[in-house]
Scaffold this motif. Structure first.
Motif, short mmCIF file in Angstrom:
data_model
loop_
_atom_site.label_atom_id
_atom_site.label_comp_id
_atom_site.label_asym_id
_atom_site.label_seq_id
_atom_site.Cartn_x
_atom_site.Cartn_y
_atom_site.Cartn_z
N ALA A 862 0.45 -1.03 -0.06
CA ALA A 862 0.01 -0.13 0.27
C ALA A 862 1.55 1.05 -0.10
O ALA A 862 0.39 2.30 -0.57
N MET A 863 1.71 1.19 0.89
CA MET A 863 3.60 2.51 1.21
C MET A 863 3.53 2.76 -0.50
O MET A 863 3.53 3.49 -1.15
N LEU A 864 3.96 2.35 -1.32
CA LEU A 864 4.43 2.14 -2.57
C LEU A 864 3.28 2.09 -3.96
O LEU A 864 3.73 3.25 -3.96
N SER A 865 1.66 1.54 -3.14
CA SER A 865 1.26 2.66 -4.53
C SER A 865 0.46 4.06 -3.85
O SER A 865 0.97 4.74 -4.86
N VAL A 866 0.98 4.70 -2.75
CA VAL A 866 -0.15 5.89 -2.54
C VAL A 866 1.40 6.68 -2.17
O VAL A 866 1.58 7.49 -2.86
N LYS A 868 3.30 6.40 -5.43
CA LYS A 868 3.88 6.88 -6.73
C LYS A 868 2.36 7.43 -7.17
O LYS A 868 3.00 8.07 -7.40
N TRP A 869 1.61 7.44 -6.24
CA TRP A 869 0.09 8.49 -6.66
C TRP A 869 0.40 9.50 -6.26
O TRP A 869 0.17 10.46 -6.99
N ILE A 870 0.92 9.80 -5.23
CA ILE A 870 1.44 11.15 -4.48
C ILE A 870 2.50 11.43 -5.25
O ILE A 870 2.50 12.82 -6.11
N ARG A 871 2.95 11.38 -5.79
CA ARG A 871 4.77 11.62 -6.73
C ARG A 871 3.95 11.96 -8.11
O ARG A 871 4.14 12.76 -8.62
N GLY A 876 2.89 18.53 -3.44
CA GLY A 876 2.07 19.43 -2.66
C GLY A 876 1.10 19.59 -2.23
O GLY A 876 0.24 20.83 -2.09
N ARG A 877 0.29 18.63 -2.24
CA ARG A 877 -1.66 18.65 -1.75
C ARG A 877 -1.57 17.96 -0.73
O ARG A 877 -2.03 17.42 0.52
N VAL A 878 -0.76 15.72 -0.81
CA VAL A 878 -0.63 15.28 0.44
C VAL A 878 1.00 15.43 0.90
O VAL A 878 2.24 14.93 -0.50
N LYS A 879 1.05 15.10 2.07
CA LYS A 879 2.61 14.33 2.18
C LYS A 879 2.46 12.68 3.46
O LYS A 879 1.16 12.64 4.30
N LEU A 880 2.75 11.59 2.68
CA LEU A 880 3.27 10.51 3.85
C LEU A 880 4.23 11.25 4.49
O LEU A 880 5.43 11.09 4.68
N LEU A 881 3.40 11.25 6.04
CA LEU A 881 4.09 11.46 7.24
C LEU A 881 4.64 10.09 8.13
O LEU A 881 5.95 10.32 8.98
N MET A 882 3.92 9.30 8.25
CA MET A 882 4.53 7.78 9.11
C MET A 882 4.30 6.85 8.66
O MET A 882 2.37 6.66 8.22
N GLN A 883 4.63 5.97 8.81
CA GLN A 883 3.59 4.03 8.92
C GLN A 883 3.55 3.74 10.76
O GLN A 883 4.55 3.89 11.25
N VAL A 884 2.81 3.14 11.14
CA VAL A 884 2.37 2.50 12.38
C VAL A 884 1.28 1.19 12.70
O VAL A 884 0.48 1.79 12.60
N HIS A 885 2.21 0.57 12.57
CA HIS A 885 0.86 -0.35 12.50
C HIS A 885 0.46 -0.85 11.41
O HIS A 885 1.06 -1.41 10.46
N ASP A 886 -0.53 -0.85 11.12
CA ASP A 886 -1.73 -1.02 10.44
C ASP A 886 -2.45 0.52 9.61
O ASP A 886 -3.48 0.18 8.63
N GLU A 887 -1.23 1.16 9.97
CA GLU A 887 -2.02 2.60 9.99
C GLU A 887 -0.97 3.08 8.79
O GLU A 887 0.63 3.15 9.16
N LEU A 888 -1.42 4.16 7.93
CA LEU A 888 -0.76 5.36 7.40
C LEU A 888 -1.30 6.99 8.21
O LEU A 888 -2.37 7.02 8.00
N VAL A 889 -0.19 7.47 8.10
CA VAL A 889 -1.03 9.13 8.92
C VAL A 889 -0.47 9.71 6.78
O VAL A 889 1.27 10.23 6.76
N PHE A 890 -1.30 10.61 6.48
CA PHE A 890 -0.46 11.96 6.37
C PHE A 890 -0.66 13.56 6.66
O PHE A 890 -1.33 13.66 7.70
N GLU A 891 -0.12 14.32 5.67
CA GLU A 891 -0.70 15.63 6.26
C GLU A 891 -1.41 16.18 4.67
O GLU A 891 -0.64 15.74 3.79
N VAL A 892 -2.62 16.44 4.64
CA VAL A 892 -3.52 16.22 3.54
C VAL A 892 -3.73 18.54 3.40
O VAL A 892 -4.26 18.74 4.58
N GLU A 893 -4.00 19.09 2.35
CA GLU A 893 -4.14 20.18 2.19
C GLU A 893 -5.78 19.79 2.56
O GLU A 893 -6.40 19.50 1.71
N GLU A 894 -5.38 20.50 3.38
CA GLU A 894 -7.48 21.00 3.41
C GLU A 894 -8.91 20.91 1.90
O GLU A 894 -9.32 20.07 2.10
N THR A 895 -8.16 21.29 1.05
CA THR A 895 -9.16 22.20 0.28
C THR A 895 -9.12 21.63 -0.36
O THR A 895 -10.13 20.24 -1.19
#
Length: 932
Positions: A862-866, A868-871, A876-895
């Motif tokens: 999933a990290m590889l797919s995500v 690839k899509w982000i790049r 400029g709209r989303v950043k992958l910040l963390m992977q914790v157990h079964d969770e991915l954490v992002f920073e996302v432009e509110e709009t």
């Protein structure tokens, strides 16, 4: 011959065998630096004992340095003994290191001799009815023999029980001290009685009795009729003080204060990598070969039927590793100090299908590390180092860092120029600081070793070189020193730095050539390595360098509140205990809990003292107030030191963010782990943990978005087991815990109460981790019989799960490993262990590992797919910040939140195709806690 008791406590007198081994084996035995004959002899004896006698309880005991109580009692004690030869002294430390690496308890107690430690343990064990086998060549030990204690001289294979002592000495064990007191000992300078040899001593003791009886019946000695009997009474009288002094000196203490008890002296799992390194350094080739050919270092007894003892364990039916020794000539490495030579090497890199690359820096922190030099290898033995920032070199003597990087940038960023490294993620992150995005990361020896066998040993370069090449690399400490005076690489003299750095590249290429053969021809491991682990390297590097914003003010406030609460808890603990004490001291807690308050001992430590670990505190806290206070205190203190105090100090001054380090080659199952900070251990079920997550924030105009898999391991269990009822529940989107409760209780799902659902949830998750009925009863607070009935009903309703577990245990035992859905191999070295506890633990791991490993594979995909899509679309709209157990954490432009949330869920849910749907649940907020 005396019968050896079953499963005895084996006490090995290491000091007794030390000198004998030193002289028994050829003095020419050496590894080139120091003699190795005594080490070899003693280790050989220890291994022999372990092969001959099956026992889980064993210890090796040595004399400690310095004087003992006997020296204070009699200053001339052992005064005539020459000092230990230098050729023997230098072997003590490596011998002790090997014993410990074998997983054996090693005891060496100041102020007493090894005999006294053995005597104390043997006496304690015998009093408890425990059989004891003492391996020694010391005749003094015969005094310890009783109905439970037997001696064996491993060098002569002579065994002595009580009858054996009488046969050898003519007297029972109770008179051995008297025998030694009469005879004395020239070697130890114990005076004894002049003129009394073994025959006279035996005659005296057989005729009259021990020392006290002899001095009470001096007038009867002449009638015994042995040669010299007429004058013996006078000799005894003249040497009364010496005789009793000798008795004291010859008496083995039975009351030495020890942290260990006979029950605590258990064999541990050997440190395979440490043994490989130690055997390699000592040139013990046959033992090294055992390990290099797949052995674990475990030495087990030969079965009485004549079966050969196993020194290894079940291994995968994978290609055999090439572990032949490699000779490396470091004098062939080049140091590049001018542009012409560099350009020659640049051409070599351009024309190479694959080259090894390595950086040397002044820090392990990838966010602040400065580049000091780079090294390459284009063929085995053909390697070079380019210094670019050594402090002591003037500019003309080393190439400019900017110029070197400018020349290398096109090659390093060329996807078609394949690179191999050892932990290339670090090198890629360092290069990123200089504006170079490393591409063409084709191979990583650390990851190749990890994929080949995640539990086969450490995956650092030095360990791999020893394991696969029998080559000992130059260590960093050899060139940089140790401790507070350790140099950074830019301070190291070039004569030392260049061979060290070039060897790193050379060894990496050599390791790749060996490891790639193992991976390339394995149709299951190849996709794991090529399609998951290697592509993930740059992804993780980007995540790490992105970092996460932290609200240090919020953490500071929480830290102060925790400090106040800790103070309150401390006062409360003092009040309950009736005295002040250190709440963090296990020793003081032991005294207060078990000596003063008389709380029940739930569990003991390996040394035999009552345990105060978290599990024990949780059990005691159910009935007693003080353990509950200590438990809360410990949890808060750990949160404070690990997170609320530490996180603000970890904020990078340049980025204003905290940057963790993810590790791909640590866990056995394929899960990522993280350090500095450890993001995996922040609690989510208590208020304090959630408040820490509140400090992980989004910048203005952005949100934190968390997307995690719902019950992924249970879904994988349904897929792997193929159980119809479990598959149906997930396929129909039912609440799996309520559905399980309904199945077990035979009621409709809408009739399930919250308590019934809670029990079903405990069973569902407990089974994944091999929970027993006892464990379930403990967790739910119900009788064990009721828990067993509940589990029995579960398996009646889900027979496919039971069948999966049985099949998995059987397959694991047969082949030595289990696999994830995608083919990741999870080795289980203890699956055929004769130790029931270790074997059961391995069986539990066999059931859980395919689920946990598959979950790890899925989120990595999933990290590889995500990423690839982000790049490609989300930059400029989303950043992958963390992977914790079964969770991915992002920073996302509110709009863009709604669109990105939908896309990420889609990508995560399509990361794998199972018989049941993968479900990803998303949340968002101003901080990580709100995103859940």
């Amino acid at each position: 011959m005396a019968r050896i008791p079953d499963n005895p406590l084996i006490l090995i007198d290491g000091s007794s065998y030390l000198y004998r081994a030193f002289h028994a084996y050829p003095g020419t035995m050496s590894n080139g630096d120091i003699p190795t004959n005594a080490v070899y002899g003693v280790v050989n004896m220890v291994r022999s004992m372990m092969r001959q006698f099956a026992s889980d309880r064993i210890a090796v005991i040595f004399d400690a340095k310095g004087k003992t109580f006997r020296d204070e009692m009699f200053p001339e004690y052992k005064a005539h003994r020459p000092p230990m030869p230098d050729d023997l002294r230098c072997q003590i430390e490596p011998l002790h290191n090997i014993i410990r690496a074998m997983g054996l308890p090693l005891l060496s107690i100041e102020g007493v001799e090894a005999d006294d430690v053995i005597g104390t343990l043997a006496y304690q064990a015998s009093q408890a009815g425990m059989p004891v086998l003492i391996s020694t060549g010391d005749k003094d030990m015969a005094q310890l023999v009783d109905d439970n204690v037997t001696l064996i001289n491993t060098m002569t294979n002579v065994v002595m029980d009580r009858d054996g002592v009488i046969e050898k000495f003519g007297i029972p064990p109770e008179l051995i001290i008297d025998y030694l007191a009469l005879m004395g000992d020239k070697v130890d300078n114990i005076p004894g009685v002049p003129g009394v040899g073994d025959k006279t001593a035996t005659a005296l003791l057989q005729g009259i009795g021990g020392l006290d009886a002899l001095y009470e019946n001096l007038d009867k000695i002449a009638d015994l009729g042995f040669r010299g009997s007429k004058t013996m009474a006078q000799k005894l009288e003249d040497n009364r003080d010496n005789a009793y002094m000798s008795y004291k000196l010859a008496t083995i203490k039975l009351d030495v204060e020890l942290e260990n008890t006979p029950e605590s002296l258990h064999k541990q799992t050997p440190d395979r990598d440490a043994l490989i390194e130690l055997y390699g350094k000592m040139a013990f080739k046959s033992w090294l070969s055992e390990l290099l050919e797949g052995g674990t270092g475990v030495v087990e007894a030969v079965e009485k039927s004549g079966d050969t003892a196993s020194v290894g364990s079940a291994t995968a039916s994978a290609p055999e590793a090439d572990t032949s020794a490699v000779k490396i000539d470091r004098s062939q490495y080049q140091t590049i100090l001018d542009q012409d030579t560099f350009n020659v090497w640049l051409d070599k890199l351009q024309s190479s299908e694959l080259f090894a690359f390595d950086t040397e820096t002044d820090s392990l922190d990838y966010m602040v590390a400065n580049l000091v030099g780079v090294s390459f290898a284009v063929a085995e033995g053909e390697a070079a180092y380019v210094p670019v920032a050594h402090d002591y070199l003037d500019a003309p003597q080393q190439l400019s860092r900017d110029w070197v990087l400018e020349q290398l940038k096109p090659i390093l960023e060329d996807e078609s120029k394949h690179k191999v490294g050892q932990n290339l993620k670090y090198d890629a992150s360092v290069l990123a600081r200089y504006g170079i995005e490393m591409r063409g990361i084709a191979h990583d020896t650390m990851l190749a070793s990890y994929v080949y066998n995640s539990v086969g040993g450490k995956h650092d370069m030095d360990s791999l070189a020893l394991r696969f090449m029998q080559h000992s690399c130059i260590s960093f400490e050899q060139v940089a020193g140790k401790g507070k005076n350790q140099l950074t690489f830019n301070q190291i003299d070039l004569e030392q730095a260049a061979p060290y750095a070039a060897e790193d590249a050379d060894v990496t290429l050599r390791l790749h050539n060996r490891l790639w053969k193992l991976i390339e021809q394995d149709e299951k491991l190849l996709p794991i390595y090529r399609d998951i682990e290697m592509p993930l390297v740059p992804v993780i590097s980007r995540i790490e360098r992105t970092g996460v914003l932290i609200n240090d003010m919020l953490l500071g406030s929480q830290s102060q509140e925790i400090a106040l609460r800790l103070d309150e808890l401390e006062k409360k603990a003092f009040e309950i205990a009736g005295q002040e004490f250190n709440l963090s001291s296990p020793k003081q807690l032991q005294t207060i809990f078990f000596e003063q308050m008389k709380l029940p001992v739930v569990k003991k430590t390996p040394s035999g003292t009552p345990s105060t670990n978290e599990e024990v505190l949780q059990e005691l806290a159910l009935d007693y107030p003080l353990p509950a206070v200590i438990l809360e205190y410990r949890g808060l203190a750990k949160l404070k030191s690990t997170y609320t105090d530490k996180l603000p100090k970890m904020i990078n001054p340049t980025t204003g963010r905290v940057h963790t380090s993810y590790h791909q080659a640590v866990t056995a199952t394929g899960r990522l782990s993280s350090t500095d900070p450890n993001l995996q251990n922040i609690p989510i079920r208590n208020e304090e943990g959630r408040r820490i997550r509140q400090a992980f924030i989004a910048p203005h105009g952005w949100k934190i978005m968390a997307v995690d898999y719902s019950q992924i391991e249970l879904r994988i269990m349904a897929h792997l087991s193929g159980d119809k009822a479990l598959l149906e529940a997930f396929q129909q989107g039912k609440d799996i815990h309520a559905a399980t409760a309904a199945e077990i209780l035979g009621i409709r799902i809408d009739q399930v109460t919250s308590e019934q659902r809670r029990r079903a949830k405990a069973v569902n998750f407990g089974l994944i981790y091999g929970m027993s009925a006892f464990g379930l009863a403990k967790q739910l607070g119900i009788p064990r019989g009721e828990a067993q009935t509940y589990m029995d009903k579960y398996f009646e309703r889900y027979p496919g799960v039971m069948q999966y577990m049985e099949d998995t245990r059987s397959a694991a035992s047969e082949q030595g490993y289990v696999e994830t859905i995608f083919g990741r191999r999870l080795h289980l070295p203890e699956i055929t262990s004769r130790n029931a506890m270790r074997r059961k633990a391995a069986e539990r791991a066999a059931i859980n590992a395919p689920m946990q490993g598959t979950a790890a594979d899925i989120i990595k995909k999933a990290m590889l797919s995500v990423d690839k899509w982000i790049r490609e679309e989300g930059a400029g709209r989303v950043k992958l910040l963390m992977q914790v157990h079964d969770e991915l954490v992002f920073e996302v432009e509110e709009t863009a939140l709604s669109e990105i949330e939908s896309k990420v869920r889609e990508l995560m849910e399509s990361a794998a195709s199972l018989q049941v749907p993968l479900v990803a649940e998303a949340g968002h907020g101003d901080n990580w806690d709100q995103a859940h």
